[in-house]
Write a protein that holds these residues in place. Structure first.
Motif, PDB file in Angstrom:
ATOM      1  N   ALA A 143       9.352  13.931  -9.777  1.00  0.00           N
ATOM      2  CA  ALA A 143       8.420  13.563  -8.776  1.00  0.00           C
ATOM      3  C   ALA A 143       8.918  12.552  -7.621  1.00  0.00           C
ATOM      4  O   ALA A 143       9.902  11.883  -7.898  1.00  0.00           O
ATOM      5  N   LEU A 144       8.370  12.862  -6.511  1.00  0.00           N
ATOM      6  CA  LEU A 144       8.719  11.979  -5.485  1.00  0.00           C
ATOM      7  C   LEU A 144       7.722  10.790  -5.428  1.00  0.00           C
ATOM      8  O   LEU A 144       6.395  10.735  -5.671  1.00  0.00           O
ATOM      9  N   LEU A 145       8.390   9.448  -5.342  1.00  0.00           N
ATOM     10  CA  LEU A 145       7.809   8.188  -5.649  1.00  0.00           C
ATOM     11  C   LEU A 145       7.597   7.568  -4.247  1.00  0.00           C
ATOM     12  O   LEU A 145       8.593   7.281  -3.419  1.00  0.00           O
ATOM     13  N   ILE A 146       6.408   7.038  -3.961  1.00  0.00           N
ATOM     14  CA  ILE A 146       6.062   5.982  -2.713  1.00  0.00           C
ATOM     15  C   ILE A 146       5.473   4.912  -3.418  1.00  0.00           C
ATOM     16  O   ILE A 146       4.371   5.061  -4.353  1.00  0.00           O
ATOM     17  N   SER A 147       5.748   3.889  -2.796  1.00  0.00           N
ATOM     18  CA  SER A 147       5.293   2.669  -3.095  1.00  0.00           C
ATOM     19  C   SER A 147       3.904   2.380  -2.254  1.00  0.00           C
ATOM     20  O   SER A 147       3.717   3.067  -1.494  1.00  0.00           O
ATOM     21  N   ASP A 148       3.110   1.620  -2.940  1.00  0.00           N
ATOM     22  CA  ASP A 148       1.752   0.962  -2.126  1.00  0.00           C
ATOM     23  C   ASP A 148       2.460   0.255  -1.003  1.00  0.00           C
ATOM     24  O   ASP A 148       3.514  -0.049  -1.107  1.00  0.00           O
ATOM     25  N   ASP A 149       1.523  -0.088  -0.135  1.00  0.00           N
ATOM     26  CA  ASP A 149       1.898  -1.099   1.095  1.00  0.00           C
ATOM     27  C   ASP A 149       2.546  -2.182   0.622  1.00  0.00           C
ATOM     28  O   ASP A 149       2.176  -2.882  -0.172  1.00  0.00           O
ATOM     29  N   MET A 150       3.839  -2.491   0.980  1.00  0.00           N
ATOM     30  CA  MET A 150       4.796  -3.608   0.666  1.00  0.00           C
ATOM     31  C   MET A 150       4.378  -4.983   1.316  1.00  0.00           C
ATOM     32  O   MET A 150       4.920  -5.852   1.326  1.00  0.00           O
ATOM     33  N   ASP A 151       3.286  -4.893   2.077  1.00  0.00           N
ATOM     34  CA  ASP A 151       2.740  -6.003   2.810  1.00  0.00           C
ATOM     35  C   ASP A 151       1.575  -6.506   1.992  1.00  0.00           C
ATOM     36  O   ASP A 151       0.829  -7.410   2.691  1.00  0.00           O
ATOM     37  N   MET A 152       1.252  -6.009   0.920  1.00  0.00           N
ATOM     38  CA  MET A 152       0.166  -6.467   0.289  1.00  0.00           C
ATOM     39  C   MET A 152       0.446  -7.873  -0.403  1.00  0.00           C
ATOM     40  O   MET A 152       1.426  -8.057  -0.938  1.00  0.00           O
ATOM     41  N   LYS A 153      -0.642  -8.728  -0.486  1.00  0.00           N
ATOM     42  CA  LYS A 153      -0.606 -10.055  -1.073  1.00  0.00           C
ATOM     43  C   LYS A 153      -0.154 -10.041  -2.529  1.00  0.00           C
ATOM     44  O   LYS A 153       0.621 -11.001  -2.789  1.00  0.00           O
ATOM     45  N   SER A 154      -0.127  -8.843  -3.395  1.00  0.00           N
ATOM     46  CA  SER A 154       0.273  -9.037  -4.643  1.00  0.00           C
ATOM     47  C   SER A 154       2.034  -8.992  -4.671  1.00  0.00           C
ATOM     48  O   SER A 154       2.486  -9.595  -5.818  1.00  0.00           O
ATOM     49  N   VAL A 155       2.533  -8.726  -3.809  1.00  0.00           N
ATOM     50  CA  VAL A 155       3.902  -8.832  -3.408  1.00  0.00           C
ATOM     51  C   VAL A 155       4.376  -9.834  -2.586  1.00  0.00           C
ATOM     52  O   VAL A 155       5.285 -10.821  -2.819  1.00  0.00           O
ATOM     53  N   THR A 156       3.693 -10.180  -1.623  1.00  0.00           N
ATOM     54  CA  THR A 156       4.122 -11.099  -0.403  1.00  0.00           C
ATOM     55  C   THR A 156       3.857 -12.393  -0.650  1.00  0.00           C
ATOM     56  O   THR A 156       4.315 -13.505  -0.132  1.00  0.00           O
ATOM     57  N   ASN A 157       2.813 -12.567  -1.775  1.00  0.00           N
ATOM     58  CA  ASN A 157       2.605 -14.106  -2.055  1.00  0.00           C
ATOM     59  C   ASN A 157       3.652 -14.436  -3.068  1.00  0.00           C
ATOM     60  O   ASN A 157       3.698 -15.723  -3.219  1.00  0.00           O
TER      61      ASN A 157
END
Length: 168
Positions: A143-157
């Motif tokens: 599979a080719l893997l793509i992350s969800d948007d890296m600017d989402m609060k779930s990671v940036t917080n």
């Protein structure tokens, strides 16, 4: 007919990739269900409908992206606005659409979410080698893997951009 029409529309605008279909299972408490972004709570029905939509996209030369691994259907919160822990509600059924897709398609594209599932790792799936290894055990080795948007609060917080980029 809806899948065919949507696929034709996407292609007619010149897009060659669509961040759909969502293969999260419906759960009456989840954000995904409330947003009407899931097909069914049955993993077989979800897999069938997602792959049927994907078939129509491919006929229009549009690459489908199955999302949101490991499954946001049981998440009660939105990863756009904060952390989502699916540890207590995630079941093996949430993995089934990925097993089906990866054992049917030669090179599927899968979006990895920022959900946290501490039974696999304390890091969000998008930042976790352990989650990627788990995905491989489901048959998703090509599979080719793509992350969800890296600017989402779930990671940036929680994480600094430098750490997010290194881990992802």
């Amino acid at each position: 007919e809806i899948f065919k029409w949507r696929s034709e529309q996407i292609s007619s605008y010149g897009f060659n990739m669509n961040f759909a279909p969502t293969v999260d299972l419906c759960n009456q408490y989840s954000v995904i269900d409330k947003q009407e972004r899931c097909y069914s709570n049955n993993p077989n029905t979800t897999s069938y409908l997602a792959m049927y939509f994907a078939k129509h996209m491919k006929q229009q030369n549009v690459a489908p992206v199955y999302k949101h691994y490991p499954g946001l259907g049981t998440g009660k919160f939105d990863t756009h606005t904060g952390a989502v822990d699916i540890t207590a509600t995630h079941t093996d059924a949430d993995y089934q659409p990925y097993r089906t897709v990866c054992n049917t398609e030669q090179y599927p594209i899968i979006m990895v979410s920022h959900a946290t599932m501490t039974s696999v790792d304390t890091l969000p799936a998008s930042l976790s080698k352990k989650h990627i290894e788990k995905l491989k055990t489901l048959g998703c080795t090509n599979a080719l893997l793509i992350s969800d948007d890296m600017d989402m609060k779930s990671v940036t917080n929680t994480y600094k951009l430098k750490d997010v980029l290194e881990k992802s």
